[in-house]
Scaffold this motif. Structure first.
Motif, mmCIF file in Angstrom:
data_model
loop_
_atom_site.group_PDB
_atom_site.id
_atom_site.type_symbol
_atom_site.label_atom_id
_atom_site.label_comp_id
_atom_site.label_asym_id
_atom_site.label_seq_id
_atom_site.Cartn_x
_atom_site.Cartn_y
_atom_site.Cartn_z
ATOM 1 N N THR A 244 0.839 -1.202 0.000
ATOM 2 C CA THR A 244 0.000 0.000 0.000
ATOM 3 C C THR A 244 0.874 1.252 0.000
ATOM 4 O O THR A 244 0.502 2.279 -0.559
ATOM 5 N N GLY A 245 2.046 1.157 0.613
ATOM 6 C CA GLY A 245 2.957 2.301 0.636
ATOM 7 C C GLY A 245 3.364 2.725 -0.767
ATOM 8 O O GLY A 245 3.513 3.916 -1.053
ATOM 9 N N CYS A 246 3.546 1.766 -1.685
ATOM 10 C CA CYS A 246 3.944 2.065 -3.064
ATOM 11 C C CYS A 246 2.893 2.923 -3.749
ATOM 12 O O CYS A 246 3.188 3.736 -4.606
ATOM 13 N N ARG A 247 1.625 2.667 -3.421
ATOM 14 C CA ARG A 247 0.542 3.389 -4.094
ATOM 15 C C ARG A 247 0.337 4.777 -3.527
ATOM 16 O O ARG A 247 -0.218 5.643 -4.179
ATOM 17 N N ARG A 248 0.764 4.962 -2.271
ATOM 18 C CA ARG A 248 0.390 6.183 -1.594
ATOM 19 C C ARG A 248 1.304 7.368 -1.898
ATOM 20 O O ARG A 248 0.838 8.442 -2.229
ATOM 21 N N SER A 249 2.609 7.135 -1.794
ATOM 22 C CA SER A 249 3.483 8.308 -1.920
ATOM 23 C C SER A 249 4.513 8.120 -3.031
ATOM 24 O O SER A 249 4.904 6.999 -3.355
ATOM 25 N N ALA A 250 4.924 9.227 -3.598
ATOM 26 C CA ALA A 250 5.880 9.203 -4.704
ATOM 27 C C ALA A 250 7.187 8.569 -4.249
ATOM 28 O O ALA A 250 7.581 8.682 -3.096
ATOM 29 N N ILE A 251 7.844 7.885 -5.195
ATOM 30 C CA ILE A 251 9.080 7.192 -4.862
ATOM 31 C C ILE A 251 10.232 7.890 -5.572
ATOM 32 O O ILE A 251 10.184 8.098 -6.788
ATOM 33 N N ALA A 252 11.247 8.240 -4.814
ATOM 34 C CA ALA A 252 12.355 8.994 -5.402
ATOM 35 C C ALA A 252 13.327 8.060 -6.109
ATOM 36 O O ALA A 252 13.464 6.896 -5.743
ATOM 37 N N LEU A 253 13.982 8.624 -7.137
ATOM 38 C CA LEU A 253 15.006 7.886 -7.865
ATOM 39 C C LEU A 253 16.293 7.987 -7.054
ATOM 40 O O LEU A 253 16.807 9.079 -6.837
ATOM 41 N N LYS A 254 16.806 6.823 -6.589
ATOM 42 C CA LYS A 254 17.977 6.866 -5.711
ATOM 43 C C LYS A 254 19.085 5.973 -6.252
ATOM 44 O O LYS A 254 18.806 4.920 -6.825
ATOM 45 N N PRO A 255 20.347 6.357 -6.038
ATOM 46 C CA PRO A 255 21.440 5.466 -6.436
ATOM 47 C C PRO A 255 21.476 4.254 -5.515
ATOM 48 O O PRO A 255 21.215 4.375 -4.319
ATOM 49 N N PHE A 256 21.755 3.069 -6.076
ATOM 50 C CA PHE A 256 21.841 1.880 -5.226
ATOM 51 C C PHE A 256 23.072 1.050 -5.546
ATOM 52 O O PHE A 256 23.382 0.097 -4.849
ATOM 53 N N ALA A 257 23.756 1.378 -6.629
ATOM 54 C CA ALA A 257 24.990 0.687 -7.008
ATOM 55 C C ALA A 257 25.761 1.691 -7.843
ATOM 56 O O ALA A 257 25.177 2.701 -8.256
ATOM 57 N N PRO A 258 27.043 1.449 -8.110
ATOM 58 C CA PRO A 258 27.792 2.423 -8.905
ATOM 59 C C PRO A 258 27.094 2.683 -10.236
ATOM 60 O O PRO A 258 26.733 1.736 -10.938
ATOM 61 N N ASN A 259 26.870 3.927 -10.572
ATOM 62 C CA ASN A 259 26.268 4.317 -11.842
ATOM 63 C C ASN A 259 24.826 3.901 -12.032
ATOM 64 O O ASN A 259 24.299 4.011 -13.127
ATOM 65 N N ARG A 260 24.198 3.364 -11.032
ATOM 66 C CA ARG A 260 22.821 2.887 -11.234
ATOM 67 C C ARG A 260 21.850 3.584 -10.302
ATOM 68 O O ARG A 260 22.136 3.798 -9.135
ATOM 69 N N LEU A 261 20.680 3.902 -10.876
ATOM 70 C CA LEU A 261 19.628 4.557 -10.110
ATOM 71 C C LEU A 261 18.348 3.753 -10.262
ATOM 72 O O LEU A 261 18.129 3.125 -11.288
ATOM 73 N N ARG A 262 17.489 3.854 -9.244
ATOM 74 C CA ARG A 262 16.245 3.108 -9.337
ATOM 75 C C ARG A 262 15.205 3.788 -8.465
ATOM 76 O O ARG A 262 15.543 4.354 -7.428
ATOM 77 N N ALA A 263 13.956 3.731 -8.917
ATOM 78 C CA ALA A 263 12.867 4.287 -8.119
ATOM 79 C C ALA A 263 11.968 3.144 -7.712
ATOM 80 O O ALA A 263 11.059 2.769 -8.452
ATOM 81 N N CYS A 264 12.253 2.540 -6.572
ATOM 82 C CA CYS A 264 11.427 1.410 -6.146
ATOM 83 C C CYS A 264 11.600 1.177 -4.657
ATOM 84 O O CYS A 264 12.719 1.192 -4.144
ATOM 85 N N ASN A 265 10.480 0.950 -3.980
ATOM 86 C CA ASN A 265 10.536 0.621 -2.555
ATOM 87 C C ASN A 265 10.832 -0.849 -2.337
ATOM 88 O O ASN A 265 11.352 -1.245 -1.306
ATOM 89 N N ARG A 266 10.414 -1.668 -3.321
ATOM 90 C CA ARG A 266 10.524 -3.117 -3.143
ATOM 91 C C ARG A 266 11.236 -3.747 -4.323
ATOM 92 O O ARG A 266 10.661 -4.537 -5.066
ATOM 93 N N PRO A 267 12.520 -3.406 -4.525
ATOM 94 C CA PRO A 267 13.262 -3.993 -5.639
ATOM 95 C C PRO A 267 13.399 -5.500 -5.466
ATOM 96 O O PRO A 267 13.392 -5.989 -4.332
ATOM 97 N N ILE A 268 13.510 -6.205 -6.592
ATOM 98 C CA ILE A 268 13.439 -7.662 -6.557
ATOM 99 C C ILE A 268 14.526 -8.282 -5.683
ATOM 100 O O ILE A 268 14.256 -9.176 -4.893
ATOM 101 N N ALA A 269 15.750 -7.785 -5.781
ATOM 102 C CA ALA A 269 16.853 -8.365 -5.016
ATOM 103 C C ALA A 269 16.537 -8.386 -3.526
ATOM 104 O O ALA A 269 16.816 -9.359 -2.836
ATOM 105 N N GLU A 270 15.920 -7.295 -3.033
ATOM 106 C CA GLU A 270 15.676 -7.213 -1.603
ATOM 107 C C GLU A 270 14.444 -8.005 -1.186
ATOM 108 O O GLU A 270 14.410 -8.568 -0.095
ATOM 109 N N VAL A 271 13.436 -8.056 -2.069
ATOM 110 C CA VAL A 271 12.224 -8.793 -1.732
ATOM 111 C C VAL A 271 12.536 -10.275 -1.589
ATOM 112 O O VAL A 271 12.029 -10.954 -0.709
ATOM 113 N N GLN A 272 13.432 -10.769 -2.501
ATOM 114 C CA GLN A 272 13.747 -12.193 -2.419
ATOM 115 C C GLN A 272 14.724 -12.392 -1.338
ATOM 116 O O GLN A 272 15.299 -12.920 -0.793
#
Lengths: 336, 322
Positions: free
Chosen positions: B294-322
């Motif tokens: 429900t959090g994903c639907r409610r508020s905007a998700i910022a684009l954040k760096p998570f690895a060198p040269n890579r950005l992503r806008a997601c609260n629940r990226p696949i690597a972390e969910v698994q």
């Protein structure tokens, strides 16, 4: 092997009369051979993919089968009747057995009709005795089956997205329980994320209703996914016909090989290390097809013989008619 | 400092049904010699983002943010400032070469006009350079091609002519908006090879806008994945293809049938793309996402760096969910 053959096309020709661009209406007309002597069998329950570049005659071929364009030759239905020799009235009986789905879902639905009426129309045309209540029930069931909400029965096409419109078109085609569905680029106008839904739906329905499908597409990846067998067309002639796996693993015609090489593969390692150069040149004008083999002007294997003699469609390995190719110098691509 | 710097670019449209927020906060850098792909489905805002950069938005559209070209902010700049840049330094080619060429003008006139207008060349010199450029894009018999009208040449040839026109002033940046979507695969392969060679010869930066993952794989070093007007993921092409962590990118890659693999079950993404009229606050992909909360639907998700040269806008990226 007693394959149950639903439809047999023999020596199918479609010729359009046309004029040179800018010519006067009383000037000499030219013959454009859109489909030029095509033979194929369509087995019950299979998906026959027809692939080729734009202008190769793949849509015309499909339209010829249902007599949307005048054709010569024979199109024999499973019971031995030649569809091309029937009168319009006799043909009506077979039209309910063959339904079509077109590329642009919104353009093929009447914008002023409600979805329920659109889907019901073929049923009312082909089954005049059915009561209105019964028709309505059929329509609702079919809508649910293709993944539409039956409550949307009174809406108009513009209220639906492209993917949903294609579902409406599929429902309309299936409502008369046809044996054969001809799909003319049914997923080309859809976005990638919707395309997979539509393809999967078609495959499910095919299993459920035991449908045969003629699937026309320019997209070779979609063709591989959905087809049991494939025909590769070039300038109105069959270049190669083979079971899907054989065609993609070991294509024998240089045109099929070039086509497959041209499809970009979503994998940077493979895509960047492609060494072979793309096919040179463009499709020649179908008004003046090359002599001999029609592909020879772009073919890397062309030799003088190719200009003199037209290759016939012959089996790749003697004795099995499954994989046939029209080339004087067929064979798998040399490696490296 | 990169040649083209885009920061937090937003594009809006005023329509009869209300305002549409077409692009939300896209940003990137591009230098000469680099290729950046922007990939997305129809309505994802990929084309409107570059139209805004070039100052080509329709009259009902407006934009905010910062677009620095060679250090100067050119977003919403008047034509007086934009025109010299669009003429000499940034060029664009469109999807449909038929509608981008003037049907009433011979190809020679259309091409020469670019040079006489922007560079002040004489007609004769402009024609000579046009022929040289048509040769560069490998049009056979360039001289006779110049005397034709657009309808007299094939679609592939028209796209080559468009590319030649765009390159006449030797731009630093070429924007290619779905350059091969209207073409057959064999011609697409020719045009993509040509673009690669020309980029190598002229050393320009390329922004490639496309919906085709295969085209991106072969052409771009970096890519931006857009959905519903927002950037979902950004990074090196190799890294994203090998290890897509955003659920949308992953689902998209899984839903593409491939010619080099036997058929398995094609994974489809349930639901429909968002209606941009009624865009909500949260992640635009949330209604179709397997991992959304429900959090994903409610508020905007910022684009954040998570690895060198890579950005992503997601609260629940696949690597972390698994």
């Amino acid at each position: 092997m007693s394959d149950n053959i639903l439809l047999k096309a023999r020596n199918l020709h479609v010729t359009f009369k046309t004029r040179r661009p800018g010519a006067m209406p009383w000037g000499k007309s030219l013959a454009l051979r859109a489909v030029n002597g095509v033979d194929f069998d369509l087995k019950a329950g299979e998906t026959l993919g027809i692939v080729g570049e734009s202008g190769c005659g793949k849509s015309t071929l499909a339209r010829a089968v249902v007599r949307l364009v005048p054709a010569t030759g024979r199109v024999v239905w499973g019971n031995g009747v030649d569809l091309l020799s029937l009168s319009a009235k006799e043909m009506l009986r077979y039209r309910s057995q063959i339904q079509l789905i077109f590329q642009d879902p919104l353009a093929s639905l009447d914008p002023r009709m409600q979805v329920g009426d659109i889907i019901a129309e073929p049923l009312i045309t082909h089954n005049k005795t059915m009561s209105r209540v019964e028709v309505r029930k059929y329509v609702r069931d079919m809508m649910a089956r293709v993944g539409l909400l039956p409550d949307q029965i009174s809406r108009y096409p513009h209220e639906f997205s492209g993917g949903q419109c294609q579902r409406i078109a599929i429902a309309r085609a299936l409502i008369v329980r046809p044996k054969l569905i001809i799909c003319d680029e049914p997923v080309s106008a859809l976005d990638v994320s919707i395309r997979a839904q539509a393809i999967n739906l078609l495959r499910e329905l095919q299993r459920e209703f035991g449908l045969s499908i003629m699937f026309i597409t320019h997209d070779l990846s979609v063709a591989r996914y959905i087809s049991t067998r494939l025909i590769v067309l070039y300038l109105g002639r069959i270049m190669e016909i083979a079971p899907s796996d054989a065609l993609y693993k070991r294509p024998h015609h240089p045109y099929t090989q070039a086509l497959l090489r041209s499809v970009p593969i979503p994998d940077p390692d493979i895509e960047r290390n492609k060494k072979t150069a793309p096919l040179i040149g463009e499709l020649p004008s179908p008004l003046h097809p090359p002599s001999g083999c029609v592909f020879r002007t772009r073919c890397p294997r062309a030799r003088p013989l190719c200009a003199q003699k037209r290759p016939v469609l012959a089996a790749v390995t003697a004795g099995t008619e499954e994989h046939r190719v029209a080339c004087h110098f067929p064979g798998p691509e040399p490696q490296g | 400092m990169a040649l083209l710097e885009v920061r937090d670019l937003n594009v809006f449209f005023q329509t009869n049904l209300g305002p549409v927020f077409a692009v939300r906060g896209i940003g990137f850098d591009l230098d000469r010699g680099e290729t950046l792909a922007i990939i997305g489905e129809s309505g994802s805002g990929k084309s409107q983002a570059v139209f805004a950069i070039m100052g080509l938005l329709d009259a009902n559209g407006w934009c905010q943010g910062e677009v620095r070209f060679d250090g100067a902010n050119i977003l919403n700049a008047p034509s007086k400032i934009l025109n010299p840049i669009r003429a000499n330094r940034m060029a664009i080619i469109f999807q449909d070469p038929t509608t981008s060429l003037n049907p009433y003008m011979r190809i020679s006139e259309q091409m020469a006009e670019v040079l006489t207008l922007h560079k002040g060349f004489s007609k004769r010199e402009a024609l000579a350079r046009s022929i040289a450029m048509l040769d560069a894009v490998k049009i056979p018999d360039a001289k006779s091609c110049l005397n034709r009208y657009p309808h007299e040449v094939s679609g592939g040839m028209r796209q080559r002519i468009m590319i030649a026109m765009a390159l006449l002033c030797h731009p630093d940046i070429l924007i290619a908006d779905e350059p091969t979507t209207a073409l057959d695969v064999t011609i697409q392969a020719q045009i993509m090879t040509l673009l690669r060679e020309l980029q190598h010869d002229f050393g320009m930066g390329v922004i490639l806008i496309t919906h085709d993952m295969g085209v991106v794989a072969g052409a771009a070093e970096r890519m931006i994945v857009m959905y519903g007007g927002q950037v979902m993921e950004e990074g090196p092409t190799d890294a994203i293809f090998k290890d897509a962590t955003h659920p949308y990118t992953r689902a998209l890659l899984a839903s593409i049938p491939r010619t080099d693999q036997p058929k398995e079950d094609l994974r489809s993404i349930p639901g429909d793309p968002p209606d941009m009229m009624w865009a909500e606050e949260g992640c635009p992909f949330a209604p179709r996402c397997d991992f959304a909360t429900t959090g994903c639907r409610r508020s905007a998700i910022a684009l954040k760096p998570f690895a060198p040269n890579r950005l992503r806008a997601c609260n629940r990226p696949i690597a972390e969910v698994q």
